[in-house]
Design an enzyme around this catalytic site. Structure first.
Site, PDB file in Angstrom:
ATOM      1  N   GLU A   1       0.166   3.719   1.786  1.00  0.00           N
ATOM      2  CA  GLU A   1       0.123   4.158   3.135  1.00  0.00           C
ATOM      3  C   GLU A   1       1.735   3.974   3.450  1.00  0.00           C
ATOM      4  O   GLU A   1       1.905   4.581   4.647  1.00  0.00           O
ATOM      5  CB  GLU A   1      -0.837   3.607   3.677  1.00  0.00           C
ATOM      6  CG  GLU A   1      -2.406   3.958   3.686  1.00  0.00           C
ATOM      7  CD  GLU A   1      -2.366   5.285   4.021  1.00  0.00           C
ATOM      8  OE1 GLU A   1      -2.012   5.504   5.146  1.00  0.00           O
ATOM      9  OE2 GLU A   1      -3.308   5.926   3.561  1.00  0.00           O
TER      10      GLU A   1
ATOM     11  N   SER B   1       1.182  -1.212   0.001  1.00  0.00           N
ATOM     12  CA  SER B   1       0.092  -0.047  -0.078  1.00  0.00           C
ATOM     13  C   SER B   1       0.716   1.237   0.032  1.00  0.00           C
ATOM     14  O   SER B   1       1.887   1.360   0.489  1.00  0.00           O
ATOM     15  CB  SER B   1      -0.859  -0.011   1.231  1.00  0.00           C
ATOM     16  OG  SER B   1      -1.419   1.329   1.510  1.00  0.00           O
TER      17      SER B   1
ATOM     18  N   TYR C   1      -1.686   0.150  10.504  1.00  0.00           N
ATOM     19  CA  TYR C   1      -2.072  -0.590   9.390  1.00  0.00           C
ATOM     20  C   TYR C   1      -0.810  -0.418   8.528  1.00  0.00           C
ATOM     21  O   TYR C   1      -0.482  -1.359   7.869  1.00  0.00           O
ATOM     22  CB  TYR C   1      -3.258   0.233   8.654  1.00  0.00           C
ATOM     23  CG  TYR C   1      -3.389  -0.169   7.107  1.00  0.00           C
ATOM     24  CD1 TYR C   1      -4.082  -1.476   6.885  1.00  0.00           C
ATOM     25  CD2 TYR C   1      -2.982   0.687   6.100  1.00  0.00           C
ATOM     26  CE1 TYR C   1      -4.219  -1.659   5.566  1.00  0.00           C
ATOM     27  CE2 TYR C   1      -3.122   0.286   4.870  1.00  0.00           C
ATOM     28  CZ  TYR C   1      -3.803  -0.733   4.489  1.00  0.00           C
ATOM     29  OH  TYR C   1      -3.666  -1.249   3.209  1.00  0.00           O
TER      30      TYR C   1
END
Ligand code: NDP
Ligand code: GDP
Length: 330
Positions: free
Chosen positions: A132, A130, A154
């Site tokens: 992120e 990801s 996460y």
């Protein structure tokens, strides 16, 4: 007669799992999915039903946290390709459930890599990494070479899974690739994510079911693409002779505010009349801006994002209007 290729998709009931299953079925694959047990079994495959593919997938009871179950499934299915899409995928929840997020999103991927190493080491593996992971961005445009700086439990869990994928490739010669995907949305996006929350909210306001939309930080920027385009990139990675890591993005970033403007304009309304902000939706640490450089995916995979942001917003708003009018739920 040639035998169809077999793929196992974890996270098959999620947004990407549904689009990827549809994509693989269209390519003639036999598609198997990992299904975690739910007390609401009648709604869990709603996305697969929405795309009309639920009946075409072979589902296997299992959980990413249960290595023994994964081993049994891999031994029985012997898939040519495994797409590991399952995760606790909502950043905001990861501060409330940091250990669960680590166990599923991080260690879960290690379970699957370990199961493949034991049961079917020739299988090609895709890891859902990801954007992120870039978090507090170290470069204005993030590529495969940009250093990571995760800003949530996460993102930290995804980073562990990402490096385990690289590690199993380098240590054991697995055909393991990571797609570092930037945000991708669709009418099948979970309602808790900001894009779908906005398009659902716009549709409700348009139909007179609500009179305001409550959001958090409107200034953050994301590189938003369409999930249908992004699942093709996943597949392309596993068709390469050599496994590798790829950024998948559109190369355009816009703010939550601009996304709102587009969505309200789609139904002829002005966001300023309806949007309010509430600190409840702010995060303990924010990822202010993400902007991907998909150059490597274009050059090596021949992949480019096909759907514009304007087309994505229009499709999502239209789908939510239709859903509310026909009282369908997703
Ligand atoms: P979703 O949240 O829509 O889907 C997540 C899937 O994982 C669901 O099928 C869910 O099952 C399943 N799952 C959750 N926990 C477990 C578990 N313990 N065992 C087995 N399955 C489990 O995510 P998306 O489809 O949007 O994303 C797919 C993947 O890509 C995720 O890993 C996500 O983190 C990652 N990603 C997504 C991006 C995006 O913008 N969408 C961007 C970058 C990466 P259930 O239906 O039962 O809840
Ligand atoms: P993420 O990028 O995976 O965290 O996807 P989200 O869709 O959950 O959030 C994208 C960005 O929108 C984040 O920076 C959030 O802080 C911001 N945002 C602003 N308001 C909201 C809201 O009401 N809900 C969510 N989910 N995000 C919001």
């Amino acid at each position: 007669m040639t035998q169809s290729k077999r793929a196992l998709v974890t996270g098959v009931t999620g947004q990407d799992g549904a689009y990827l299953s549809q994509f693989l079925l269209n390519k003639g694959y036999e598609v198997h999915g990992l299904l975690r047990r739910s007390a609401s079994a009648e709604v869990v495959d709603a996305r697969l039903k929405w795309l009309g593919v639920a009946a075409d997938i072979v589902l296997h009871d299992g959980n990413l946290t249960d290595l023994s179950g994964l081993l049994r499934i891999l031994e029985a299915v012997q898939p040519a390709e495994v797409y590991n899409l399952a995760a606790q995928s909502f950043v905001k929840s990861s501060w409330q459930q940091p250990l669960l997020t680590g166990a599923v999103t991080g260690l879960g991927a290690a379970n699957m890599l370990e199961a493949i190493r034991i049961a079917c080491p020739q299988t090609c593996y895709y890891q859902a990494s990801s954007s992120e992971m870039f978090g507090l961005v170290q470069e204005p445009r993030q590529s495969e070479k940009t250093p990571f700086y995760p800003r949530s439990p996460y993102a930290a869990a995804k980073l562990y899974a990402h490096w385990m994928t690289v590690n199993y490739r380098e240590s054991f010669g697995l055909h393991a690739s990571s797609g570092i995907l930037f945000n991708h949305e669709s009418p099948l996006r979970g309602i808790e994510f900001v894009t779908r929350k906005i398009t659902d909210g716009v549709a409700r306001i348009k139909l007179g079911l609500e009179n305001k939309l409550v959001l958090g930080n409107l200034d953050v920027k994301r590189d938003w693409g369409h999930a249908r385009d992004y699942v093709e990139a996943m597949w392309l990675m596993l068709q390469q002779d050599v496994p590798d890591d790829y950024v998948v993005a559109t190369g355009r970033t816009v703010s939550v505010r601009e996304f709102c403007e587009l969505a309200f304009a789609q139904v002829g309304l002005n966001m300023n009349d309806y949007v309010v902000t509430d600190p409840r939706y702010m995060r303990p640490a924010e990822v202010d801006v993400l902007l991907g450089d998909p150059g490597k995916a274009k050059e090596r995979l021949g992949w480019v994002a096909k759907t514009s942001l304007e087309e994505l917003v229009a499709e999502m708003v239209d789908a939510d209007l239709k859903r509310l009018k026909t009282q369908q739920h997703l």
